[in-house]
Design a protein around this motif. Structure first.
Motif, PDB file in Angstrom:
ATOM      1  N   SER A  57      -0.987  -7.636   4.716  1.00 53.04           N
ATOM      2  CA  SER A  57      -2.139  -6.727   5.197  1.00 53.04           C
ATOM      3  C   SER A  57      -2.979  -6.412   3.926  1.00 53.04           C
ATOM      4  O   SER A  57      -2.718  -6.520   2.806  1.00 53.04           O
ATOM      5  CB  SER A  57      -1.628  -5.350   5.867  1.00 53.04           C
ATOM      6  OG  SER A  57      -1.007  -5.737   6.758  1.00 53.04           O
ATOM      7  N   VAL A  58      -4.270  -6.026   4.152  1.00 54.38           N
ATOM      8  CA  VAL A  58      -5.133  -5.739   3.165  1.00 54.38           C
ATOM      9  C   VAL A  58      -4.516  -4.468   2.447  1.00 54.38           C
ATOM     10  O   VAL A  58      -3.992  -3.564   3.105  1.00 54.38           O
ATOM     11  CB  VAL A  58      -6.683  -5.437   3.337  1.00 54.38           C
ATOM     12  CG1 VAL A  58      -7.565  -4.641   2.682  1.00 54.38           C
ATOM     13  CG2 VAL A  58      -7.154  -6.774   4.110  1.00 54.38           C
ATOM     14  N   GLY A  59      -4.571  -4.420   1.164  1.00 54.75           N
ATOM     15  CA  GLY A  59      -4.022  -3.194   0.241  1.00 54.75           C
ATOM     16  C   GLY A  59      -3.342  -3.430  -0.939  1.00 54.75           C
ATOM     17  O   GLY A  59      -3.895  -4.461  -1.713  1.00 54.75           O
ATOM     18  N   THR A  60      -2.845  -2.453  -1.618  1.00 58.36           N
ATOM     19  CA  THR A  60      -2.133  -2.537  -2.863  1.00 58.36           C
ATOM     20  C   THR A  60      -0.941  -2.952  -3.116  1.00 58.36           C
ATOM     21  O   THR A  60      -0.160  -2.407  -2.222  1.00 58.36           O
ATOM     22  CB  THR A  60      -2.289  -1.296  -3.725  1.00 58.36           C
ATOM     23  OG1 THR A  60      -3.949  -0.931  -3.415  1.00 58.36           O
ATOM     24  CG2 THR A  60      -1.971  -1.236  -5.215  1.00 58.36           C
ATOM     25  N   TYR A  61      -0.396  -3.818  -3.817  1.00 57.79           N
ATOM     26  CA  TYR A  61       0.726  -4.394  -3.878  1.00 57.79           C
ATOM     27  C   TYR A  61       1.363  -4.307  -5.339  1.00 57.79           C
ATOM     28  O   TYR A  61       0.601  -4.134  -6.203  1.00 57.79           O
ATOM     29  CB  TYR A  61       0.961  -5.657  -3.430  1.00 57.79           C
ATOM     30  CG  TYR A  61       0.782  -5.994  -1.985  1.00 57.79           C
ATOM     31  CD1 TYR A  61       1.798  -5.655  -1.195  1.00 57.79           C
ATOM     32  CD2 TYR A  61      -0.538  -5.980  -1.518  1.00 57.79           C
ATOM     33  CE1 TYR A  61       1.630  -5.706   0.550  1.00 57.79           C
ATOM     34  CE2 TYR A  61      -0.764  -5.896   0.030  1.00 57.79           C
ATOM     35  CZ  TYR A  61       0.331  -5.901   0.595  1.00 57.79           C
ATOM     36  OH  TYR A  61       0.115  -5.917   2.281  1.00 57.79           O
TER      37      TYR A  61
END
Length: 79
Positions: A57-61
């Motif tokens: 998903s879209v986001g920070t990792y």
């Protein structure tokens, strides 16, 4: 790690490390590992690898690189 932010694929470029096996783990903000790639560095310790992250998903990792001689964690963002 590039590009950052990334889309469905992230590239990893390794330079000047010792030959041998290494691992890249992508984890979410809660620390859950969501992608893993085992790689082998050539005799020169250089290489370029891709990881398919189209299922994320879209986001920070966080991307963690680990070899016998080097460890690094970088924040990456999926757009």
């Amino acid at each position: 790690y590039y590009p950052n932010p990334f889309g469905n694929e992230i590239n990893i470029k390794i330079n000047n490390l010792s030959e041998g096996d290494a691992t890249v783990e992508i984890s979410d903000m809660l620390g859950k590992i969501v992608a893993t790639r085992n790689i082998h560095l050539s005799h020169s310790g250089n290489g370029e690898f891709k990881i398919d992250v189209s299922g994320l998903s879209v986001g920070t990792y966080f991307a963690r690189f680990q070899s016998s001689t080097f460890s690094d964690v970088s924040r990456i963002v999926k757009k």
